[in-house]
Structures are given as C-alpha cells and as structure tokens.
Design a protein around this motif. Structure first.
Motif, PDB file in Angstrom:
ATOM      1  N   LEU A 225       0.839  -1.213   0.000  1.00 16.47           N
ATOM      2  CA  LEU A 225       0.000   0.000   0.000  1.00 16.47           C
ATOM      3  C   LEU A 225       0.870   1.257   0.000  1.00 16.47           C
ATOM      4  CD1 LEU A 225      -2.778  -0.988   2.570  1.00 16.47           C
ATOM      5  CD2 LEU A 225      -3.101  -0.609   0.113  1.00 16.47           C
ATOM      6  N   GLN A 226       2.130   1.105   0.412  1.00 16.58           N
ATOM      7  CA  GLN A 226       3.059   2.245   0.448  1.00 16.58           C
ATOM      8  C   GLN A 226       4.047   2.211  -0.725  1.00 16.58           C
ATOM      9  OE1 GLN A 226       4.615   1.331   4.324  1.00 16.58           O
ATOM     10  NE2 GLN A 226       3.015   2.458   5.411  1.00 16.58           N
ATOM     11  N   HIS A 227       3.803   1.311  -1.684  1.00 21.41           N
ATOM     12  CA  HIS A 227       4.739   1.133  -2.806  1.00 21.41           C
ATOM     13  C   HIS A 227       4.753   2.384  -3.694  1.00 21.41           C
ATOM     14  CE1 HIS A 227       6.808  -0.720  -6.201  1.00 21.41           C
ATOM     15  NE2 HIS A 227       7.107  -1.723  -5.396  1.00 21.41           N
ATOM     16  N   PRO A 228       5.932   2.770  -4.192  1.00 22.41           N
ATOM     17  CA  PRO A 228       5.967   3.963  -5.066  1.00 22.41           C
ATOM     18  C   PRO A 228       5.145   3.833  -6.349  1.00 22.41           C
ATOM     19  CG  PRO A 228       8.145   2.889  -4.933  1.00 22.41           C
ATOM     20  CD  PRO A 228       7.282   2.266  -3.884  1.00 22.41           C
ATOM     21  N   LYS A 229       4.907   2.595  -6.812  1.00 19.89           N
ATOM     22  CA  LYS A 229       4.149   2.425  -8.058  1.00 19.89           C
ATOM     23  C   LYS A 229       2.646   2.482  -7.802  1.00 19.89           C
ATOM     24  CE  LYS A 229       4.968   0.186 -11.786  1.00 19.89           C
ATOM     25  NZ  LYS A 229       5.704  -0.027 -13.022  1.00 19.89           N
ATOM     26  N   LYS A 230       1.986   3.424  -8.453  1.00 15.71           N
ATOM     27  CA  LYS A 230       0.539   3.613  -8.266  1.00 15.71           C
ATOM     28  C   LYS A 230      -0.238   2.348  -8.625  1.00 15.71           C
ATOM     29  CE  LYS A 230      -1.880   5.847 -11.347  1.00 15.71           C
ATOM     30  NZ  LYS A 230      -2.414   6.932 -12.204  1.00 15.71           N
ATOM     31  N   SER A 231       0.166   1.679  -9.716  1.00 10.36           N
ATOM     32  CA  SER A 231      -0.594   0.495 -10.169  1.00 10.36           C
ATOM     33  C   SER A 231      -0.597  -0.598  -9.091  1.00 10.36           C
ATOM     34  CB  SER A 231      -0.011  -0.054 -11.477  1.00 10.36           C
ATOM     35  OG  SER A 231       1.352  -0.385 -11.293  1.00 10.36           O
ATOM     36  N   LEU A 232       0.513  -0.724  -8.352  1.00 11.33           N
ATOM     37  CA  LEU A 232       0.577  -1.745  -7.301  1.00 11.33           C
ATOM     38  C   LEU A 232      -0.254  -1.333  -6.083  1.00 11.33           C
ATOM     39  CD1 LEU A 232       4.302  -2.941  -7.438  1.00 11.33           C
ATOM     40  CD2 LEU A 232       2.301  -3.934  -8.553  1.00 11.33           C
ATOM     41  N   ARG A 233      -0.273  -0.044  -5.772  1.00 11.50           N
ATOM     42  CA  ARG A 233      -1.132   0.428  -4.663  1.00 11.50           C
ATOM     43  C   ARG A 233      -2.604   0.182  -5.002  1.00 11.50           C
ATOM     44  NH1 ARG A 233       2.162   4.940  -5.324  1.00 11.50           N
ATOM     45  NH2 ARG A 233       0.425   6.344  -5.843  1.00 11.50           N
ATOM     46  N   LYS A 234      -2.947   0.460  -6.245  1.00 12.57           N
ATOM     47  CA  LYS A 234      -4.333   0.251  -6.697  1.00 12.57           C
ATOM     48  C   LYS A 234      -4.707  -1.236  -6.621  1.00 12.57           C
ATOM     49  CE  LYS A 234      -7.199   0.351 -10.792  1.00 12.57           C
ATOM     50  NZ  LYS A 234      -7.267   0.410 -12.252  1.00 12.57           N
ATOM     51  N   GLU A 235      -3.817  -2.082  -7.127  1.00 15.23           N
ATOM     52  CA  GLU A 235      -4.072  -3.527  -7.160  1.00 15.23           C
ATOM     53  C   GLU A 235      -4.198  -4.096  -5.742  1.00 15.23           C
ATOM     54  OE1 GLU A 235      -4.126  -6.778 -10.198  1.00 15.23           O
ATOM     55  OE2 GLU A 235      -3.955  -4.638 -10.435  1.00 15.23           O
ATOM     56  N   THR A 236      -3.398  -3.547  -4.816  1.00 14.87           N
ATOM     57  CA  THR A 236      -3.453  -4.010  -3.423  1.00 14.87           C
ATOM     58  C   THR A 236      -4.792  -3.629  -2.790  1.00 14.87           C
ATOM     59  OG1 THR A 236      -1.057  -3.763  -3.265  1.00 14.87           O
ATOM     60  CG2 THR A 236      -2.248  -3.982  -1.199  1.00 14.87           C
ATOM     61  N   CYS A 237      -5.263  -2.411  -3.069  1.00 19.71           N
ATOM     62  CA  CYS A 237      -6.585  -1.999  -2.551  1.00 19.71           C
ATOM     63  C   CYS A 237      -7.688  -2.881  -3.130  1.00 19.71           C
ATOM     64  CB  CYS A 237      -6.855  -0.525  -2.884  1.00 19.71           C
ATOM     65  SG  CYS A 237      -5.967   0.638  -1.843  1.00 19.71           S
ATOM     66  N   TRP A 238      -7.534  -3.244  -4.416  1.00 23.34           N
ATOM     67  CA  TRP A 238      -8.520  -4.134  -5.050  1.00 23.34           C
ATOM     68  C   TRP A 238      -8.542  -5.490  -4.345  1.00 23.34           C
ATOM     69  CZ3 TRP A 238      -6.818  -8.453  -8.178  1.00 23.34           C
ATOM     70  CH2 TRP A 238      -7.857  -9.169  -8.765  1.00 23.34           C
ATOM     71  N   LEU A 239      -7.343  -6.025  -4.074  1.00 21.64           N
ATOM     72  CA  LEU A 239      -7.249  -7.318  -3.395  1.00 21.64           C
ATOM     73  C   LEU A 239      -7.899  -7.239  -2.002  1.00 21.64           C
ATOM     74  CD1 LEU A 239      -4.229  -9.694  -3.383  1.00 21.64           C
ATOM     75  CD2 LEU A 239      -5.223  -9.031  -1.216  1.00 21.64           C
ATOM     76  N   ILE A 240      -7.607  -6.168  -1.271  1.00 19.67           N
ATOM     77  CA  ILE A 240      -8.176  -5.990   0.075  1.00 19.67           C
ATOM     78  C   ILE A 240      -9.695  -5.864  -0.001  1.00 19.67           C
ATOM     79  CG2 ILE A 240      -8.314  -4.368   2.025  1.00 19.67           C
ATOM     80  CD1 ILE A 240      -5.268  -3.868   1.586  1.00 19.67           C
ATOM     81  N   SER A 241     -10.191  -5.191  -1.041  1.00 16.83           N
ATOM     82  CA  SER A 241     -11.653  -5.041  -1.173  1.00 16.83           C
ATOM     83  C   SER A 241     -12.328  -6.395  -1.350  1.00 16.83           C
ATOM     84  CB  SER A 241     -12.006  -4.109  -2.337  1.00 16.83           C
ATOM     85  OG  SER A 241     -11.867  -4.750  -3.583  1.00 16.83           O
ATOM     86  N   ASN A 242     -11.626  -7.331  -1.996  1.00 13.64           N
ATOM     87  CA  ASN A 242     -12.198  -8.672  -2.177  1.00 13.64           C
ATOM     88  C   ASN A 242     -12.128  -9.500  -0.894  1.00 13.64           C
ATOM     89  OD1 ASN A 242     -13.227  -8.756  -4.892  1.00 13.64           O
ATOM     90  ND2 ASN A 242     -11.125  -8.519  -5.571  1.00 13.64           N
ATOM     91  N   ILE A 243     -11.084  -9.280  -0.071  1.00 18.64           N
ATOM     92  CA  ILE A 243     -11.067  -9.926   1.253  1.00 18.64           C
ATOM     93  C   ILE A 243     -12.222  -9.364   2.090  1.00 18.64           C
ATOM     94  CG2 ILE A 243      -9.793 -10.233   3.423  1.00 18.64           C
ATOM     95  CD1 ILE A 243      -7.186 -10.018   1.811  1.00 18.64           C
ATOM     96  N   ALA A 244     -12.435  -8.038   1.962  1.00 19.47           N
ATOM     97  CA  ALA A 244     -13.482  -7.358   2.745  1.00 19.47           C
ATOM     98  C   ALA A 244     -14.888  -7.819   2.352  1.00 19.47           C
ATOM     99  CB  ALA A 244     -13.366  -5.846   2.575  1.00 19.47           C
ATOM    100  N   ALA A 245     -14.990  -8.445   1.178  1.00 15.24           N
ATOM    101  CA  ALA A 245     -16.281  -8.991   0.739  1.00 15.24           C
ATOM    102  C   ALA A 245     -16.402 -10.471   1.111  1.00 15.24           C
ATOM    103  CB  ALA A 245     -16.430  -8.816  -0.766  1.00 15.24           C
TER     104      ALA A 245
END
Length: 384
Positions: A225-245
């Motif tokens: 979530l703290q990675h300099p690459k935006k695409s990886l931060r976005k992908e990590t939030c997506w993954l977390i959203s699926n755990i949250a579901a």
C-alpha cells in the motif's frame, strides 16, 4: 519481406531436416515477421505446424527459436492462440520447460507458454489443467526473475475466470505460499503478476480465499500500500476489497491489522483517483458487515466516505451510499452518534445535494437515507 512473397520459401526451409542451421535462420526470420502486423500471414502461409514439429528438434537453438515464433503468434489474439494450441504446441513446449537445455531456452518457452495462456475468452480448462503443474513446479524451483515473471503472468491469465480454474492453482498450496513470499520482491515487474494472481484467487469462493489468507498474505500488504508504483497500490486496494467482501472470519482477520485499514483510509482520503476508487470499495465492503462497522468507523471511515459522495462515477457513489446507510443503521440500533459524525463531515449537505442527481437509483437512495435517519430535514426532501 511479406510483400515479395518470401513467406512460402521460409516455411519450406523449416522442413529441411538435413540442415538445422537453415531451419534456425528460417524460424528466426519468421519470428521477426510474426512480431509485426503480419502475424496472420505467417499462420496462413502454413508455418505453425512445422514450427510445432521443430519444438522436438535435436538442436536446442531451433527449439528455442520455434517456441519464440509460436509465442509471437499466440500473443497476437485468442484466435491465433487457439490455432497454435490445436496444432499441438502445448506438450512439446512443456517438455522443454521441464528439461531446458539452457536458461535462455527456459525463459523463451515459459514466455511462449504465458502467451498460450493469455487472452479472452480464456483457454480451455483442459489446457489450464495440463499447464498448471509445470508452471507450479517452475515457480517453486526457479530463481530466475524473468522466468518467474512470465510464469506468474501465466498464472494470472489462468486464474482469471470461474472458480474451477482457480481451484487448479489452489490445489498446489505450497505454490500459493511461494507466491505470497514473492510479494516481498524488490522487482515491481514480479510483484504485479503475483498480486494479480492472488487477487484473482481471492475473488473465488471463501475456501479459495482462505488458502491465500492462511499463507500469510496480510503481513505483506502494508508495504505494498506504500509502494511507489501507483498500479501496485491500486491492485493491493482491489485485493483488500475482495477480502473485505469475504466471510466473517476473513473480515475479522483483516481488521486485526489496524495499520492496514488505516493505510487504506489514507488512500481513500488523499490517494490518486484510481487508488482512491479501489480503497472506497474496500472500506465500503467492510461497512456492509454490520458486526464490523464500529471498528471501521473508529478507524476514521466516515469523513473520507462522505467526500466521495460528489464523485462522478455513479457506481462508486452508490456503493458509498450503501456503506453510509449500513453505518447509520448500526448507529441507530446501538444508540451511537454516527449520524452526528456524518453531519460534521458535511455528509448531510452532500446527501441533500444528491436529491438532484441525474441517476434515479442514487437520488432514491439519498432520499431514503435522509427520510429515515435525518427526519428533521424532511421539509427539504424531494424539493427541487
């Protein structure tokens, strides 16, 4: 080369078994042509079958060049990918992966393999079943980064779809654990396909999600979530959203990592838009689990959610409204002050503005929330 009719002689040269040098040069020329806009012409000239035949050549160089050319063809589109598969390329490519003559041959055959797994609609499940154990073995035993990157992209293509495909990977639990460890890689080029693959698994059943959770993924996500690459931060939030579901146990495991949720909330409040959007789904999904709402609110969810009520994407506004409705319901049932906190965060003003929203679902949802939880404002409801 294509204009002057050079393809047919090149295809004929592939069949000259007495000269592996000639076969290599022909395969090399066709590889170059197949990487341009003339890929289909290479197929129409009849190159695929002889190239597949050369995957078992005695010459490692010829095998490698043939795999490279077929990878270019397969990578063009799903139709040509299926043409290469029907010609029988999968098994001889896998044979070269199992016993590579050189690192270069391994890299090229794994790359070709990943192109054979790529594209929509996905490859037939039989092909996925054939490929998965060899890919799994490669990821478990190989330390070469280029090979790992292509193997993991192949995993990501194979797990993008129905749960039966995800099962093919989840059956290899040690591989899931190996993938999770690769999230610590210094290479963002490797993290990207690993994150996508694990994210795909988490979109599956609760049981499939649990295999990833049991592999210890949560302890790796904060740094991503703290990675300099935006695409990886976005992908990590997506993954977390699926755990949250997921199920109650999975959401509880997620909330036992308050620094993780705090970081998602930071993205929700201040992140770049694409990251913010995925963070909104993650927090909103958490709020749909009523027994976990209080914890999410105490971590500071209300204000950044209210901020998103002015977003232009109606799907996002709708999911945020559902989250706020769930928060207000818990507040009402437990005698809490979340309605006041929402008002302090200018959420009430934004809800009232949504009564003029052009999307009817959003307008009706906003009206319903106002009428139920802010009855003092009833005189404003429905006015233009």
């Amino acid at each position: 080369a294509v204009e002057v009719g050079a393809l047919q002689p090149l295809v004929e040269a592939l069949k000259q078994t007495e000269s592996t040098e000639l076969q290599f040069e022909a395969a090399w020329a066709l590889t170059n042509i197949a990487s341009t806009d003339f890929t289909k012409q290479v197929v129409y000239a009849g190159a695929v079958e002889p190239l597949v035949g050369l995957l078992t050549s005695q010459s490692a160089d010829v095998r490698e060049q043939s795999a490279w050319c077929l990878g270019n063809v397969a990578g063009d589109c799903a139709e040509l990918r299926d043409t290469v598969i029907r010609a029988g390329a999968v098994e001889p490519i896998l044979a070269n992966v199992r016993q590579p003559e050189s690192l270069s041959l391994l890299r090229n055959t794994i790359w070709a393999m990943s192109n054979l797994c790529r594209g929509k609609p996905g490859v037939q499940i039989e092909v996925a079943r054939q490929v998965m154990p060899v890919l799994a073995n490669t990821v478990m035993l190989c330390s070469d980064e280029d090979t790992l990157i292509d193997a993991c992209w192949a995993f990501s293509y194979l797990t993008d779809g129905e749960n039966e495909r995800i099962d093919l990977l989840v059956e290899h639990k040690p591989v899931v654990q190996a993938l999770v460890k690769h999230l610590d890689s210094k290479s963002s080029s490797l993290i990207a396909p690993v994150l996508r693959t694990l994210g795909n698994v988490i979109t599956g059943t609760d049981e499939q999600t649990q295999v990833v959770m049991d592999s210890g993924i949560l302890s790796h996500l904060l740094q991503l979530l703290q990675h300099p690459k935006k695409s990886l931060r976005k992908e990590t939030c997506w993954l977390i959203s699926n755990i949250a579901a997921g199920n109650r146990k999975q959401i509880s495991m997620l909330l036992e990592e308050p620094r993780l949720i705090h970081e998602v909330l930071q993205h929700l409040a201040w992140g770049q838009w694409e990251v913010r959007e995925e963070a909104a789904w993650a927090i909103s999904n958490l709020c749909m689990s009523k027994e976990h709402v209080q914890k999410v609110v105490e971590l500071g969810a209300i204000k950044p959610l209210c901020e998103l009520l002015t977003a232009s994407d109606p799907n996002l506004v709708s999911v945020v409204l559902s989250a706020l409705e769930s928060i207000l319901q818990v507040s009402e049932e437990n005698g809490l002050d979340y309605d006041e906190r929402l008002e302090d965060a200018e959420g009430l003003d934004k809800l009232e503005e949504l009564q003029g929203h052009k999307n009817e679902d959003i307008y009706l949802k906003a009206v319903s929330i106002l009428e139920r939880y802010f009855p003092a404002g009833e005189e404003d409801v429905g006015e233009d």
